[in-house]
Design a protein around this motif. Sequence first.
Motif, PDB file in Angstrom:
ATOM      1  N   LEU A 135       8.103   5.029   3.783  1.00  0.00           N
ATOM      2  CA  LEU A 135       6.881   5.395   3.087  1.00  0.00           C
ATOM      3  C   LEU A 135       6.098   4.114   2.813  1.00  0.00           C
ATOM      4  CD1 LEU A 135       8.296   7.961   0.483  1.00  0.00           C
ATOM      5  CD2 LEU A 135       7.308   8.424   2.722  1.00  0.00           C
ATOM      6  N   THR A 136       4.823   4.125   3.169  1.00  0.00           N
ATOM      7  CA  THR A 136       4.032   2.897   3.032  1.00  0.00           C
ATOM      8  C   THR A 136       3.338   2.790   1.683  1.00  0.00           C
ATOM      9  OG1 THR A 136       1.980   3.850   3.914  1.00  0.00           O
ATOM     10  CG2 THR A 136       3.597   3.010   5.506  1.00  0.00           C
ATOM     11  N   GLY A 137       3.236   3.899   0.927  1.00  0.00           N
ATOM     12  CA  GLY A 137       2.529   3.863  -0.342  1.00  0.00           C
ATOM     13  C   GLY A 137       1.034   4.035  -0.216  1.00  0.00           C
ATOM     14  N   GLU A 138       0.537   4.154   1.022  1.00  0.00           N
ATOM     15  CA  GLU A 138      -0.892   4.342   1.251  1.00  0.00           C
ATOM     16  C   GLU A 138      -1.212   5.829   1.338  1.00  0.00           C
ATOM     17  OE1 GLU A 138      -1.461   2.371   4.912  1.00  0.00           O
ATOM     18  OE2 GLU A 138      -0.943   0.381   4.148  1.00  0.00           O
ATOM     19  N   LYS A 139      -2.490   6.152   1.321  1.00  0.00           N
ATOM     20  CA  LYS A 139      -2.917   7.524   1.526  1.00  0.00           C
ATOM     21  C   LYS A 139      -2.657   7.904   2.982  1.00  0.00           C
ATOM     22  CE  LYS A 139      -6.459   7.842  -2.065  1.00  0.00           C
ATOM     23  NZ  LYS A 139      -7.887   8.145  -2.349  1.00  0.00           N
TER      24      LYS A 139
END
Length: 220
Positions: free
Chosen positions: A215-219
């Motif tokens: 998971l990149t944490g971006e939208k």
Amino acid sequence: MVLAVSEAGIELDRTIFYANSGGQPGDTGMIGATPIIDTRKGPEDTILHIPAPGAPLPAVGDRVALTLDWERRHRHMRMHTTLHLLCALLPGIYATGNQIGAEKSRLDFDLPDPPAKEDLTKRLNALIAAAHPTGTRWISGEELDANPSLVRTLSVQPPRGAGRIRLVRIGPEDAPIDLQPCGGTHVANTAEIGRAEISKIENKGKQNRRLHIILTGEKP
């Protein structure tokens, strides 16, 4: 309330901690002043909270406050829901194993010719961005036997001892994106996941393919 304290762990009359099961790690946090480093299933459906070595322990009968490591739990929820979405992208293909982690996860499939990781990543994030709601309901063992296609895993079968089986749904009730038995924790809406990425696809046998997810944490 504390029911028992032993070398095996701390048993409570009720808990908000998830016990290690189905590839999802047990929760961590605090019970009163006691740091909890893992949560596991004990005998006869008990849940054991594992204290840190040398930590002060509560006494039997104590009423204690529970504090969950929410950031870690929420990452597990996001990851677990992401694995369900991957199942939705590979209809009719059985999962052969999985491991959920806060930083990365993996999902194995009986899949000789997987799509390219870039294509899977694009389609996965489209499902995430669509903000599909999630929900649960219960069915009997007989209902599951009548609908064997609900089971998407070859490695883990739904527990049947309780007389009912929990279904997790992603998407609307009348047209779910994914629907399968699961006892784990999930987000309320896929938009909570944020951008996910298939970082690697490994060959783990003649037909077994291992998909690594971060998971990149971006939208999305």
